[in-house]
Structures are given as structure tokens and as C-alpha cells.
Motif scaffolding. Structure first.
Motif, PDB file in Angstrom:
ATOM      1  N   LEU A 172       0.856  -1.190   0.000  1.00  0.00           N
ATOM      2  CA  LEU A 172       0.000   0.000   0.000  1.00  0.00           C
ATOM      3  C   LEU A 172       0.886   1.231   0.000  1.00  0.00           C
ATOM      4  O   LEU A 172       1.879   1.291   0.737  1.00  0.00           O
ATOM      5  N   GLN A 173       0.532   2.204  -0.835  1.00  0.00           N
ATOM      6  CA  GLN A 173       1.211   3.491  -0.867  1.00  0.00           C
ATOM      7  C   GLN A 173       0.172   4.597  -0.864  1.00  0.00           C
ATOM      8  O   GLN A 173      -0.730   4.616  -1.711  1.00  0.00           O
ATOM      9  N   VAL A 174       0.315   5.498   0.116  1.00  0.00           N
ATOM     10  CA  VAL A 174      -0.636   6.602   0.261  1.00  0.00           C
ATOM     11  C   VAL A 174       0.156   7.873   0.552  1.00  0.00           C
ATOM     12  O   VAL A 174       1.311   7.831   0.993  1.00  0.00           O
ATOM     13  N   ASP A 175      -0.493   9.005   0.305  1.00  0.00           N
ATOM     14  CA  ASP A 175       0.062  10.318   0.623  1.00  0.00           C
ATOM     15  C   ASP A 175      -0.653  10.866   1.842  1.00  0.00           C
ATOM     16  O   ASP A 175      -1.890  10.858   1.919  1.00  0.00           O
ATOM     17  N   ASP A 176       0.143  11.340   2.808  1.00  0.00           N
ATOM     18  CA  ASP A 176      -0.411  11.865   4.046  1.00  0.00           C
ATOM     19  C   ASP A 176       0.133  13.261   4.286  1.00  0.00           C
ATOM     20  O   ASP A 176       1.290  13.559   3.954  1.00  0.00           O
ATOM     21  N   ARG A 211       4.832  10.649   1.770  1.00  0.00           N
ATOM     22  CA  ARG A 211       4.582   9.375   1.103  1.00  0.00           C
ATOM     23  C   ARG A 211       4.776   8.233   2.102  1.00  0.00           C
ATOM     24  O   ARG A 211       5.847   8.086   2.698  1.00  0.00           O
ATOM     25  N   GLY A 228      -4.198   0.066   5.459  1.00  0.00           N
ATOM     26  CA  GLY A 228      -4.488   1.477   5.693  1.00  0.00           C
ATOM     27  C   GLY A 228      -4.930   1.744   7.111  1.00  0.00           C
ATOM     28  O   GLY A 228      -4.542   2.745   7.729  1.00  0.00           O
TER      29      GLY A 228
END
Length: 460
Positions: free
Chosen positions: A262-266, A271, A335
Motif C-alpha cells: 500500500l502506498q498513500v500520501d499523508d 509518502r 491502511g
């Protein structure tokens, strides 16, 4: 009422519903109290509005506490609190929105010089030292609080248990979670309990294997795990292998292909890359709690790696890789897992607020039973502050910024709680007139109290 008329931009129906919910909680709290219930209830109200609590008798000076200072000690010494019923009340008024994520951690009520107080043990302390070691003598309490994924310092403490010196922390925590799960009932999705690195993830996985919950525990960055062994070839001799390929968290060359990524931007961490490997297990030795086992069990779980781009605050801080152990039915929600662990630190804010503002560890009570009663009263007081969020205005100091209702802190809610009490009322009966106490009968004296040295934790 000023606190209602000053709540700009808030639907009055929501305010009415919030007041009713708070009133229902207060009525339920009063029914959870037995002997000395009026004094105990007014003790909670005094705790909510007192500006400073240097000692326990000072709560009797608050106008909401209509009894003398002697009733404060008598309430904790001889009062009754139905903890099981109060725990059910806290569960009934927990946050029902969002995923059921709970943080578990222990905090110590230091009583280093209380030689007449029984049930004390030696526990780790990050701020105080004894004989050069970071330990204190006192009572240790295990807290369970529901988390929310919002960026604030609020939690919902719903259970607390005093740990007996010498008992196994993992078994005690598993028993506490098992009891809480029975109060929660069936939940969808499955409850997730988050722990810091001080807990044994393998022991928690074994102890909670028959409970429909998931556990998420931080592990060291140098832990070693193993995959399942390969299938035996036909006619192969020798004892079957118990462990397969080696997986070392500190050696990227030993990492197989992950099952989940999983890759998300916060906004805070930039990243965020999350990777998970399922079906891993440690190699357990036949010692400790596995001493009596003919062969240590194979405890499988999922190892999660969390890598962030940067940490909150000033840039340039060293970024460390976060390793987590997940175990439970099904597959983990990556997540939810990494955000749940980040939000676990909100429980530290709750500890600090309860100790500094609500004065959880200020009273110098003698017996652990009195400490238990006071601890549950502190939980009830904090729950009322949380329920008062939608019906309280921003009572800020001149140098503080104005905040919307959804971002009010526990300290600001507590400042404005005195404006709510006239509207809420109190179920406690007014005190009865009484004369002067006759005091101790002449010719009687109390001997010296017995000494109770703190108990060292026995070796597992």
C-alpha cells in the motif's frame, strides 16, 4: 444558558441530543454507585470544575461539592462503585462511528514512600528513578481506550484494571480484552487492539486465539521470523522440518515477495509505503512460558513494514522504519493498521491529562481498593468531558486561538463544564444537617499501621 447561546453555527437539535446523552450518562453513573453514592457523585462534579486540586480535601471547597471534607475521605474509604456496571455504561456511551480500534497500555500510580499501602510493585517509569534505575514502587493500571482516526488528542477510556504484582502482563491483558469483548458484543468490522513494544506479540496471539479480535503490536527492527517449511519430497527421511526460509527485518535480502502493499500520501508523513508478509512465525525456545511444552507452538502472523517520507514537525528529523505484528482472523487492512498505530499515542495524552488536570495520581490514599474507586471516578469524569464536546463553547485563555467545536481539547471543555452543570442538575441528594463529630473516644488509640514492602516481579 450562555454556553448554548454562544455556540454559533451548531444545530440546536444536535445540542439538545448531546445534552440528553450527557444527562443519561450522569443518571447511569449515579445508579452505578452504592454506599456513599451522593458524596461520590459530587466528588466527580467537583473534579470536573475545580481549577486546582493540590490535594483531595480541596475538592470539598468547590461549590458543587456540598459536603464537608471528611465525606471525601469517607467516600473513597467506605463507598461502593459497581465497576462492572460502570464499565458497561462506558461501553454503551463510547464512540459508535468509525472502526472499532482500541489502544491498550499501562500506567503507574507511583507510591514510592507509602510503606503502609499494600499491593505495591516495582514498575518502569520514564521520568522517575529509584537507586539509579528507571523504576518506581506503586500500583500499575492497565487501560483500554477506543481510538478515533482524527488528528486530535481525544480517546474514549472504557476499561481499567489494576495489575497484581508478579502476575503475567500478557495473561492479565488477554483476560481484560476477553472480558471487554463480551461487553462489546458482535462488532463489524472486527475489533483491533493496538499495543506498543512493551507487550509480547506472540503470547497475545496465543492467549487471544479463540477471541474474534485482531492484535497489532510494535516489534523490534531486528526480529527474525521464518516461513512455513517446504513440502517434503516423497521418501525423504528424517524428522519433518518446523521452519522454512529465514526472514530478518534488518536484512532486505531475506525478504520474499510481499503479499500486500500500500502506498498513500499523508499531510503529516508525506509518502507512506506499507508492506506486509503473511504466514511468518518466530522460532520459540523451550523456556519462559513454553517451558512445560513438549515442543513450542508455531504461532503464525503477518509482519508489516511502514516506511514514511518524513516525520511531523521540523524537517530533517531521522526517520525510522516501523515494524508491526498483526494476528487475527482474515487479512489485515494495511491502511487501518498504520493509522491505528500512529493514533495509539493519543492514549499518552489521555494519561497526561488525567494525571495533570484530573489529578488521577494526586490523592494519597492508603489501600489499593481506594485507588480503584478513585480511578473509576476519573474515567467517569473524562467520559463526561468527551460527551460534552458538542454542547460546550470554546472557553479559551486570552492568548489561545479560537477553535471550532469539533477541535476543542479536553482542557477547554473542562473550563466550560461549570456552565453546563446548572442545566444538567444533579441526582445527588442534598446533605443532611449534622452536629459536630465526637472524635475518637477517650482512652483509645490506634497502633502503628503494618508495613507492606513493594513486591518484586517474580521471574517467569
Amino acid at each position: 444558558m450562555d454556553s448554548l447561546t454562544l455556540t454559533d453555527g451548531v444545530d440546536q437539535s444536535l445540542i439538545t441530543a448531546g445534552l440528553q446523552q450527557l444527562q443519561d450518562f450522569r443518571d447511569g453513573l449515579y445508579r452505578c454507585l452504592g454506599r456513599r453514592r451522593d458524596a461520590l457523585f459530587e466528588l466527580v462534579d467537583a473534579l470536573l470544575v475545580a481549577e486546582a486540586v493540590p490535594s483531595l480535601p480541596h475538592l470539598s471547597l468547590v461549590p458543587t461539592h456540598r459536603r464537608g471534607w471528611g465525606s471525601v475521605y469517607a467516600a473513597l474509604a467506605a463507598g461502593e462503585v459497581d465497576t462492572e456496571r460502570l464499565a458497561e455504561l462506558l461501553v454503551a456511551h463510547r464512540d459508535g462511528d468509525g472502526a472499532p480500534v482500541f489502544a491498550v497500555d499501562a500506567s503507574t500510580w507511583a507510591r514510592c514512600d507509602a510503606e503502609c499501602s499494600p499491593g505495591r510493585g516495582f514498575y518502569y517509569s520514564p521520568t522517575r528513578h529509584s537507586a539509579g534505575q528507571p523504576i518506581v514502587a506503586g500500583w500499575c493500571y492497565s487501560w483500554i481506550a477506543q481510538l478515533n482516526l482524527d488528528r486530535d488528542s481525544w480517546t474514549a477510556p472504557i476499561d481499567v484494571r489494576r495489575l497484581v504484582p508478579g502476575e503475567d502482563l500478557g495473561l492479565a491483558t488477554a483476560t481484560q480484552i476477553r472480558t471487554l469483548t463480551g461487553r462489546l458484543g458482535p462488532l463489524e468490522p472486527m475489533p483491533l487492539f493496538v499495543f506498543d513494544a512493551g507487550y509480547d506479540p506472540i503470547a497475545l496471539t496465543v492467549d487471544l486465539a479463540d477471541v474474534p479480535v485482531a492484535v497489532l503490536v510494535r516489534i523490534r527492527a531486528d526480529r527474525v521470523f521464518y516461513t512455513d517449511p517446504a513440502a517434503r519430497a516423497p521418501g525423504q527421511m528424517g524428522r519433518p522440518r518446523r521452519h522454512g526460509a529465514r526472514f530478518c527485518c534488518a536484512d532486505p535480502a531475506s525478504w520474499p515477495t510481499p503479499q500486500q502493499t500500500l502506498q498513500v500520501d499523508d499531510d503529516q508523513y508525506g509518502r507512506v509505503a506499507v508492506t506486509a508478509w503473511a504466514g511468518l512465525h518466530p522460532k520459540l525456545a523451550g523456556r519462559g512460558r513454553w517451558t512445560d511444552c513438549p515442543a513450542p507452538p508455531i504461532v503464525a502472523g503477518t509482519v508489516i513494514r511502514v516506511q514514511v517520507e518524513h516525520l511531523p514537525g521540523p524537517r530533517g528529523r531521522a526517520v525510522k522504519t516501523l515494524w508491526l505484528w498483526w494476528a487475527g482472523p482474515g487479512t489485515p487492512d494495511l491502511g487501518l493498521c498504520w493509522r491505528a498505530y500512529i493514533r495509539r499515542f493519543d492514549l499518552e495524552h489521555t494519561f497526561r491529562f488525567c494525571k495533570q488536570a484530573l489529578r488521577w495520581t494526586t490523592p494519597r490514599v492508603r489501600t489499593p481498593q481506594q485507588a480503584d474507586r478513585w480511578t473509576w471516578l476519573v474515567l467517569a469524569a473524562y467520559a463526561q468531558l468527551r460527551l460534552a464536546r458538542p454542547v460546550t463553547t470554546d472557553t479559551r485563555l486570552p492568548w489561545e486561538r479560537r477553535l471550532p467545536t469539533s477541535r476543542l481539547t479536553p482542557a477547554r471543555i473542562r473550563r466550560g463544564f461549570s456552565q453546563l452543570l446548572p442545566r444538567l442538575g444533579t441526582p445527588a441528594s442534598p446533605p443532611k444537617p449534622c452536629g459536630r463529630s465526637p472524635g475518637r473516644p477517650k482512652g483509645t488509640r490506634r497502633g502503628p499501621s503494618p508495613r507492606h514492602p513493594a513486591i518484586h516481579k517474580t521471574a517467569a
